[in-house]
Design an enzyme around this catalytic site. Sequence first.
Site, PDB file in Angstrom:
ATOM      1  N   CYS A 263      17.172  89.526  29.782  1.00 46.93           N
ATOM      2  CA  CYS A 263      18.224  89.278  30.672  1.00 46.93           C
ATOM      3  C   CYS A 263      19.510  89.184  29.597  1.00 46.93           C
ATOM      4  O   CYS A 263      20.517  89.810  29.968  1.00 46.93           O
ATOM      5  CB  CYS A 263      18.123  87.851  31.465  1.00 46.93           C
ATOM      6  SG  CYS A 263      18.041  86.242  30.412  1.00 46.93           S
TER       7      CYS A 263
ATOM      8  N   HIS B 137      18.619  81.995  32.499  1.00 48.44           N
ATOM      9  CA  HIS B 137      18.691  83.377  33.138  1.00 48.44           C
ATOM     10  C   HIS B 137      20.242  83.755  33.223  1.00 48.44           C
ATOM     11  O   HIS B 137      20.867  82.866  33.509  1.00 48.44           O
ATOM     12  CB  HIS B 137      17.828  83.447  34.208  1.00 48.44           C
ATOM     13  CG  HIS B 137      17.617  84.884  34.946  1.00 48.44           C
ATOM     14  ND1 HIS B 137      16.920  85.960  33.925  1.00 48.44           N
ATOM     15  CD2 HIS B 137      18.062  85.628  35.908  1.00 48.44           C
ATOM     16  CE1 HIS B 137      16.777  86.903  34.654  1.00 48.44           C
ATOM     17  NE2 HIS B 137      17.513  86.893  35.721  1.00 48.44           N
TER      18      HIS B 137
ATOM     19  N   HIS C  63      20.060  92.852  36.758  1.00 49.83           N
ATOM     20  CA  HIS C  63      19.698  91.877  35.760  1.00 49.83           C
ATOM     21  C   HIS C  63      18.428  92.286  35.363  1.00 49.83           C
ATOM     22  O   HIS C  63      17.654  93.359  36.132  1.00 49.83           O
ATOM     23  CB  HIS C  63      19.447  90.522  36.287  1.00 49.83           C
ATOM     24  CG  HIS C  63      18.530  90.480  37.267  1.00 49.83           C
ATOM     25  ND1 HIS C  63      17.755  88.921  37.603  1.00 49.83           N
ATOM     26  CD2 HIS C  63      18.023  91.040  38.457  1.00 49.83           C
ATOM     27  CE1 HIS C  63      16.826  89.214  38.673  1.00 49.83           C
ATOM     28  NE2 HIS C  63      16.854  90.407  39.253  1.00 49.83           N
TER      29      HIS C  63
END
Length: 387
Positions: free
Chosen positions: A299, A347, A359
Amino acid sequence: MASHRKSRPSGTRAAGIRTPAIATAALTSVALLSQSAEAAPSTDGNPSLEEVEKKVDDLYRQAESATEKYNAAKEKTTKQRKRVGTLLDDVARRTQKLNEARQELGSFAAAQYRTGAAAPDTSTFLLADSPQDYFDRTQLMDRLTGRQKDAVDDYVTEQSATMKKRQEATQGLETLTETQSDLRTAKSTVQKKLADARDLLSQLTAQEKARLAAIEKEKRQEAARKAAELAQQQAAEEKAAQEAASQSGSDSSSWSPSSGTSGSDSAYATKAAKALAFARAQVGKPYVWGATGPDSYDCSGLTQAAWKAAGVTLPRVTYDQVNAGTTVSLADAQPGDLVFFYDDISHVGLYIGNGMMIHAPRPGTYVREESIYYDGESAIHSVVRPA
Protein backbone atom coordinates in the site's frame (compact mmCIF):
# COMPACT_ATOMS: atom_id res chain seq x y z
CA MET A 1 1.58 24.33 -1.10
CA ALA A 2 3.73 24.43 2.01
CA SER A 3 3.79 21.30 4.10
CA HIS A 4 2.62 21.34 7.69
CA ARG A 5 4.37 18.81 9.88
CA LYS A 6 2.49 17.30 12.79
CA SER A 7 3.29 14.74 15.41
CA ARG A 8 2.42 11.12 14.74
CA PRO A 9 -1.26 10.46 15.54
CA SER A 10 -1.93 8.01 18.32
CA GLY A 11 -5.62 7.29 18.35
CA THR A 12 -6.84 10.89 18.39
CA ARG A 13 -9.15 12.84 16.16
CA ALA A 14 -7.53 14.25 13.03
CA ALA A 15 -9.16 17.22 11.28
CA GLY A 16 -12.69 16.13 12.04
CA ILE A 17 -12.23 12.50 11.01
CA ARG A 18 -13.35 10.00 13.59
CA THR A 19 -10.75 7.50 14.73
CA PRO A 20 -12.16 4.07 15.59
CA ALA A 21 -11.97 2.82 19.14
CA ILE A 22 -10.89 -0.57 17.85
CA ALA A 23 -9.18 -0.91 14.45
CA THR A 24 -11.03 -3.07 11.94
CA ALA A 25 -9.23 -5.21 9.43
CA ALA A 26 -8.09 -4.47 5.92
CA LEU A 27 -8.96 -7.95 4.79
CA THR A 28 -11.46 -7.55 1.98
CA SER A 29 -11.95 -11.18 1.04
CA VAL A 30 -12.99 -12.11 4.59
CA ALA A 31 -15.50 -9.53 5.86
CA LEU A 32 -17.14 -9.11 9.22
CA LEU A 33 -20.41 -10.95 9.50
CA SER A 34 -23.54 -8.85 9.17
CA GLN A 35 -26.24 -8.75 11.80
CA SER A 36 -28.20 -11.31 9.83
CA ALA A 37 -25.32 -13.76 10.10
CA GLU A 38 -25.39 -14.19 13.86
CA ALA A 39 -24.46 -17.64 15.07
CA ALA A 40 -24.25 -19.40 18.40
CA PRO A 41 -20.84 -20.41 19.79
CA SER A 42 -19.54 -23.78 18.71
CA THR A 43 -20.49 -26.65 20.99
CA ASP A 44 -18.18 -29.30 19.53
CA GLY A 45 -14.93 -27.76 20.75
CA ASN A 46 -14.02 -26.38 17.32
CA PRO A 47 -14.02 -22.63 16.63
CA SER A 48 -17.16 -21.22 15.08
CA LEU A 49 -17.17 -19.51 11.69
CA GLU A 50 -17.34 -16.16 13.46
CA GLU A 51 -14.34 -17.05 15.62
CA VAL A 52 -12.32 -18.21 12.64
CA GLU A 53 -13.24 -15.08 10.68
CA LYS A 54 -12.23 -12.80 13.55
CA LYS A 55 -8.93 -14.63 13.97
CA VAL A 56 -8.14 -14.37 10.25
CA ASP A 57 -9.17 -10.73 10.32
CA ASP A 58 -6.76 -10.05 13.16
CA LEU A 59 -3.94 -11.98 11.48
CA TYR A 60 -4.17 -9.94 8.29
CA ARG A 61 -4.24 -6.72 10.26
CA GLN A 62 -1.18 -7.80 12.23
CA ALA A 63 0.56 -8.81 9.01
CA GLU A 64 -0.12 -5.41 7.46
CA SER A 65 1.22 -3.64 10.53
CA ALA A 66 4.31 -5.88 10.52
CA THR A 67 4.78 -5.10 6.83
CA GLU A 68 5.16 -1.41 7.60
CA LYS A 69 7.67 -2.25 10.33
CA TYR A 70 9.52 -4.39 7.79
CA ASN A 71 9.52 -1.51 5.31
CA ALA A 72 10.93 0.85 7.95
CA ALA A 73 13.63 -1.65 8.99
CA LYS A 74 14.56 -2.30 5.37
CA GLU A 75 14.95 1.41 4.65
CA LYS A 76 16.99 1.93 7.81
CA THR A 77 19.19 -1.07 6.99
CA THR A 78 19.86 0.19 3.47
CA LYS A 79 20.86 3.64 4.74
CA GLN A 80 23.02 2.18 7.52
CA ARG A 81 24.75 -0.23 5.16
CA LYS A 82 25.62 2.67 2.87
CA ARG A 83 26.90 4.72 5.81
CA VAL A 84 29.08 1.86 7.08
CA GLY A 85 30.48 1.33 3.59
CA THR A 86 31.44 5.00 3.40
CA LEU A 87 33.08 4.86 6.83
CA LEU A 88 35.05 1.72 5.99
CA ASP A 89 36.26 3.26 2.74
CA ASP A 90 37.36 6.34 4.67
CA VAL A 91 39.16 4.19 7.25
CA ALA A 92 40.98 2.33 4.47
CA ARG A 93 42.14 5.60 2.86
CA ARG A 94 43.26 7.06 6.16
CA THR A 95 45.08 3.86 7.13
CA GLN A 96 46.98 3.96 3.85
CA LYS A 97 47.98 7.58 4.49
CA LEU A 98 48.93 6.68 8.05
CA ASN A 99 51.17 3.87 6.85
CA GLU A 100 52.85 6.18 4.37
CA ALA A 101 53.43 8.78 7.10
CA ARG A 102 54.77 6.08 9.42
CA GLN A 103 57.27 4.97 6.76
CA GLU A 104 58.39 8.55 6.19
CA LEU A 105 58.97 9.12 9.88
CA GLY A 106 60.81 5.83 10.12
CA SER A 107 63.18 7.00 7.41
CA PHE A 108 63.78 10.23 9.33
CA ALA A 109 64.66 8.29 12.47
CA ALA A 110 67.00 6.03 10.51
CA ALA A 111 68.68 9.05 8.94
CA GLN A 112 69.28 10.58 12.36
CA TYR A 113 70.85 7.34 13.50
CA ARG A 114 73.15 7.17 10.45
CA THR A 115 74.39 10.72 11.00
CA GLY A 116 75.01 10.05 14.67
CA ALA A 117 72.60 12.77 15.74
CA ALA A 118 70.67 10.28 17.84
CA ALA A 119 70.26 6.60 18.33
CA PRO A 120 66.53 6.13 18.52
CA ASP A 121 64.90 2.74 18.86
CA THR A 122 63.08 2.81 15.53
CA SER A 123 61.07 -0.32 16.22
CA THR A 124 59.79 1.18 19.47
CA PHE A 125 58.82 4.36 17.61
CA LEU A 126 56.89 2.48 14.95
CA LEU A 127 54.87 0.66 17.60
CA ALA A 128 54.35 3.69 19.85
CA ASP A 129 50.80 4.81 20.59
CA SER A 130 51.86 8.46 20.43
CA PRO A 131 54.74 9.43 18.11
CA GLN A 132 54.79 12.87 19.72
CA ASP A 133 55.51 11.40 23.15
CA TYR A 134 58.22 9.19 21.68
CA PHE A 135 59.98 12.09 19.98
CA ASP A 136 59.70 14.18 23.15
CA ARG A 137 61.26 11.45 25.25
CA THR A 138 64.22 10.99 22.90
CA GLN A 139 64.61 14.77 22.41
CA LEU A 140 64.72 14.00 18.71
CA MET A 141 62.28 16.81 17.92
CA ASP A 142 65.00 19.35 18.64
CA ARG A 143 67.16 17.82 15.91
CA LEU A 144 64.52 17.51 13.19
CA THR A 145 64.24 19.87 10.24
CA GLY A 146 61.12 21.90 9.63
CA ARG A 147 59.92 19.41 7.01
CA GLN A 148 60.42 16.54 9.40
CA LYS A 149 58.53 18.32 12.18
CA ASP A 150 55.65 18.95 9.78
CA ALA A 151 55.65 15.26 8.95
CA VAL A 152 55.39 14.40 12.65
CA ASP A 153 52.50 16.82 13.14
CA ASP A 154 50.72 15.41 10.09
CA TYR A 155 51.21 11.88 11.38
CA VAL A 156 49.81 12.67 14.82
CA THR A 157 46.79 14.41 13.29
CA GLU A 158 46.16 11.59 10.83
CA GLN A 159 46.49 8.96 13.54
CA SER A 160 43.89 10.70 15.71
CA ALA A 161 41.47 11.08 12.79
CA THR A 162 41.93 7.44 11.77
CA MET A 163 41.23 6.18 15.27
CA LYS A 164 38.05 8.29 15.41
CA LYS A 165 36.85 6.93 12.06
CA ARG A 166 37.58 3.38 13.17
CA GLN A 167 35.42 3.93 16.25
CA GLU A 168 32.61 5.36 14.12
CA ALA A 169 32.84 2.39 11.75
CA THR A 170 32.70 -0.05 14.67
CA GLN A 171 29.62 1.66 16.07
CA GLY A 172 28.09 1.74 12.61
CA LEU A 173 28.59 -2.00 12.21
CA GLU A 174 26.93 -2.61 15.57
CA THR A 175 23.93 -0.50 14.53
CA LEU A 176 23.77 -2.30 11.20
CA THR A 177 23.66 -5.64 13.00
CA GLU A 178 20.73 -4.41 15.08
CA THR A 179 18.75 -3.12 12.09
CA GLN A 180 19.35 -6.35 10.20
CA SER A 181 18.02 -8.25 13.19
CA ASP A 182 14.92 -6.03 13.24
CA LEU A 183 14.47 -6.64 9.53
CA ARG A 184 14.62 -10.42 9.96
CA THR A 185 12.18 -10.28 12.86
CA ALA A 186 9.65 -8.19 10.95
CA LYS A 187 9.94 -10.43 7.90
CA SER A 188 9.40 -13.53 10.00
CA THR A 189 6.37 -11.95 11.66
CA VAL A 190 4.73 -11.08 8.34
CA GLN A 191 5.32 -14.54 6.92
CA LYS A 192 3.96 -16.27 10.00
CA LYS A 193 0.81 -14.14 10.20
CA LEU A 194 0.04 -14.73 6.52
CA ALA A 195 0.70 -18.46 6.82
CA ASP A 196 -1.58 -18.71 9.86
CA ALA A 197 -4.33 -16.84 8.03
CA ARG A 198 -4.06 -19.14 5.02
CA ASP A 199 -4.19 -22.19 7.25
CA LEU A 200 -7.37 -20.99 8.96
CA LEU A 201 -9.05 -20.11 5.67
CA SER A 202 -8.18 -23.51 4.26
CA GLN A 203 -10.22 -25.11 7.05
CA LEU A 204 -13.47 -23.42 5.97
CA THR A 205 -16.00 -25.47 4.08
CA ALA A 206 -17.31 -24.44 0.68
CA GLN A 207 -20.58 -23.42 2.32
CA GLU A 208 -18.79 -21.21 4.85
CA LYS A 209 -16.69 -19.58 2.14
CA ALA A 210 -19.84 -18.89 0.11
CA ARG A 211 -21.47 -17.34 3.17
CA LEU A 212 -18.52 -15.02 3.71
CA ALA A 213 -18.48 -14.10 0.01
CA ALA A 214 -22.13 -13.08 0.22
CA ILE A 215 -21.43 -10.90 3.23
CA GLU A 216 -18.49 -9.32 1.40
CA LYS A 217 -20.78 -8.50 -1.50
CA GLU A 218 -23.15 -6.74 0.89
CA LYS A 219 -20.23 -4.76 2.30
CA ARG A 220 -19.13 -3.63 -1.15
CA GLN A 221 -22.64 -2.47 -1.93
CA GLU A 222 -22.81 -0.51 1.32
CA ALA A 223 -19.36 1.00 0.65
CA ALA A 224 -20.50 2.09 -2.82
CA ARG A 225 -23.57 3.73 -1.30
CA LYS A 226 -21.44 5.66 1.20
CA ALA A 227 -19.05 6.73 -1.55
CA ALA A 228 -21.97 8.04 -3.61
CA GLU A 229 -23.17 10.07 -0.63
CA LEU A 230 -19.74 11.64 -0.19
CA ALA A 231 -19.55 12.39 -3.92
CA GLN A 232 -22.90 14.20 -3.76
CA GLN A 233 -21.79 16.15 -0.70
CA GLN A 234 -18.55 17.25 -2.32
CA ALA A 235 -20.31 18.16 -5.57
CA ALA A 236 -22.77 20.32 -3.65
CA GLU A 237 -19.94 22.08 -1.83
CA GLU A 238 -18.08 22.71 -5.09
CA LYS A 239 -21.22 24.14 -6.66
CA ALA A 240 -21.81 26.38 -3.66
CA ALA A 241 -18.21 27.60 -3.75
CA GLN A 242 -18.48 28.40 -7.46
CA GLU A 243 -21.73 30.29 -6.96
CA ALA A 244 -20.30 32.22 -4.04
CA ALA A 245 -17.29 33.21 -6.10
CA SER A 246 -19.54 34.35 -8.94
CA GLN A 247 -21.81 36.40 -6.67
CA SER A 248 -18.87 38.08 -4.95
CA GLY A 249 -17.67 39.35 -8.31
CA SER A 250 -14.38 37.45 -8.15
CA ASP A 251 -12.83 35.84 -11.18
CA SER A 252 -14.82 32.61 -11.26
CA SER A 253 -12.77 31.44 -14.22
CA SER A 254 -9.98 30.63 -11.81
CA TRP A 255 -12.22 28.24 -9.88
CA SER A 256 -11.06 24.66 -10.21
CA PRO A 257 -13.62 21.84 -10.16
CA SER A 258 -10.87 19.39 -9.32
CA SER A 259 -10.19 21.17 -6.07
CA GLY A 260 -13.45 22.93 -5.27
CA THR A 261 -11.48 26.08 -4.46
CA SER A 262 -9.78 28.94 -6.24
CA GLY A 263 -6.96 28.69 -8.72
CA SER A 264 -4.43 28.89 -5.87
CA ASP A 265 -4.64 25.10 -5.70
CA SER A 266 -3.99 24.62 -9.39
CA ALA A 267 -0.36 23.64 -8.76
CA TYR A 268 -1.48 20.88 -6.42
CA ALA A 269 -4.13 19.72 -8.89
CA THR A 270 -1.47 19.44 -11.60
CA LYS A 271 0.80 17.32 -9.41
CA ALA A 272 -2.11 15.22 -8.18
CA ALA A 273 -3.15 14.50 -11.76
CA LYS A 274 0.32 13.08 -12.46
CA ALA A 275 0.22 10.96 -9.32
CA LEU A 276 -3.22 9.61 -10.21
CA ALA A 277 -2.21 8.87 -13.79
CA PHE A 278 0.68 6.78 -12.50
CA ALA A 279 -1.52 4.97 -9.97
CA ARG A 280 -4.15 4.13 -12.59
CA ALA A 281 -1.43 2.62 -14.78
CA GLN A 282 -0.62 0.20 -11.92
CA VAL A 283 -4.16 -1.14 -11.58
CA GLY A 284 -4.11 -4.92 -11.94
CA LYS A 285 -0.58 -5.39 -10.63
CA PRO A 286 -0.28 -7.72 -7.63
CA TYR A 287 0.07 -6.72 -4.02
CA VAL A 288 3.38 -7.97 -2.63
CA TRP A 289 4.33 -6.94 0.88
CA GLY A 290 7.49 -4.85 0.94
CA ALA A 291 7.29 -4.10 -2.81
CA THR A 292 7.73 -0.63 -4.31
CA GLY A 293 7.28 -1.46 -8.00
CA PRO A 294 7.44 -1.51 -10.87
CA ASP A 295 5.83 -4.96 -11.12
CA SER A 296 4.15 -5.14 -7.70
CA TYR A 297 3.40 -2.93 -4.70
CA ASP A 298 2.28 -2.84 -1.12
CA CYS A 299 0.00 0.00 0.00
CA SER A 300 2.63 2.59 0.97
CA GLY A 301 4.92 1.51 -1.85
CA LEU A 302 2.18 2.44 -4.33
CA THR A 303 1.46 5.87 -2.86
CA GLN A 304 5.17 6.65 -2.62
CA ALA A 305 5.75 5.68 -6.26
CA ALA A 306 2.67 7.60 -7.46
CA TRP A 307 3.72 10.86 -5.86
CA LYS A 308 7.32 10.34 -6.93
CA ALA A 309 6.02 10.38 -10.51
CA ALA A 310 4.62 13.83 -9.71
CA GLY A 311 7.98 15.04 -8.39
CA VAL A 312 7.10 14.73 -4.70
CA THR A 313 9.17 12.55 -2.37
CA LEU A 314 7.19 10.73 0.30
CA PRO A 315 8.63 8.64 3.15
CA ARG A 316 8.50 4.88 2.73
CA VAL A 317 6.06 3.83 5.45
CA THR A 318 2.48 4.79 6.30
CA TYR A 319 3.17 6.17 9.77
CA ASP A 320 5.72 8.57 8.24
CA GLN A 321 3.64 9.40 5.17
CA VAL A 322 0.80 10.53 7.44
CA ASN A 323 3.09 13.31 8.69
CA ALA A 324 4.27 14.33 5.22
CA GLY A 325 1.69 16.99 4.47
CA THR A 326 -1.36 18.85 5.72
CA THR A 327 -4.26 17.02 7.34
CA VAL A 328 -7.67 17.87 5.90
CA SER A 329 -11.20 16.72 6.65
CA LEU A 330 -12.75 13.91 4.67
CA ALA A 331 -15.37 16.31 3.29
CA ASP A 332 -12.53 18.48 1.89
CA ALA A 333 -10.60 15.59 0.36
CA GLN A 334 -9.25 16.29 -3.13
CA PRO A 335 -8.00 13.91 -5.82
CA GLY A 336 -4.43 12.96 -4.98
CA ASP A 337 -4.85 13.14 -1.20
CA LEU A 338 -3.71 10.21 0.91
CA VAL A 339 -6.39 8.37 2.90
CA PHE A 340 -5.08 6.49 5.95
CA PHE A 341 -6.80 3.68 7.79
CA TYR A 342 -6.90 2.17 11.30
CA ASP A 343 -5.54 3.33 14.63
CA ASP A 344 -2.04 2.09 13.85
CA ILE A 345 -2.09 3.83 10.44
CA SER A 346 -1.16 0.58 8.73
CA HIS A 347 -2.93 1.15 5.40
CA VAL A 348 -3.12 3.97 2.85
CA GLY A 349 -4.80 4.66 -0.46
CA LEU A 350 -4.74 7.46 -3.07
CA TYR A 351 -8.02 9.40 -3.24
CA ILE A 352 -9.42 9.82 -6.74
CA GLY A 353 -12.66 11.65 -5.90
CA ASN A 354 -16.30 10.63 -5.49
CA GLY A 355 -15.51 8.59 -2.39
CA MET A 356 -13.15 6.29 -4.30
CA MET A 357 -9.44 5.53 -4.08
CA ILE A 358 -6.72 3.49 -5.75
CA HIS A 359 -4.89 1.19 -3.35
CA ALA A 360 -3.03 -2.08 -2.99
CA PRO A 361 -5.31 -3.94 -0.55
CA ARG A 362 -3.49 -7.03 0.77
CA PRO A 363 -1.68 -10.25 -0.27
CA GLY A 364 -3.65 -12.23 -2.81
CA THR A 365 -5.22 -9.13 -4.36
CA TYR A 366 -4.28 -6.60 -7.02
CA VAL A 367 -4.02 -2.82 -7.20
CA ARG A 368 -7.56 -1.58 -7.80
CA GLU A 369 -10.07 1.23 -7.48
CA GLU A 370 -12.32 0.85 -4.46
CA SER A 371 -14.54 2.83 -2.11
CA ILE A 372 -12.74 4.45 0.80
CA TYR A 373 -15.48 2.85 2.92
CA TYR A 374 -14.39 -0.66 1.91
CA ASP A 375 -13.90 -1.58 5.57
CA GLY A 376 -16.47 0.75 7.08
CA GLU A 377 -16.44 4.45 7.87
CA SER A 378 -14.88 3.88 11.29
CA ALA A 379 -11.76 2.42 9.67
CA ILE A 380 -10.82 5.79 8.11
CA HIS A 381 -8.16 7.45 10.22
CA SER A 382 -7.29 10.67 8.39
CA VAL A 383 -6.73 12.40 5.06
CA VAL A 384 -3.43 14.11 4.23
CA ARG A 385 -2.52 16.44 1.36
CA PRO A 386 1.14 15.68 0.57
CA ALA A 387 2.07 18.68 -1.58
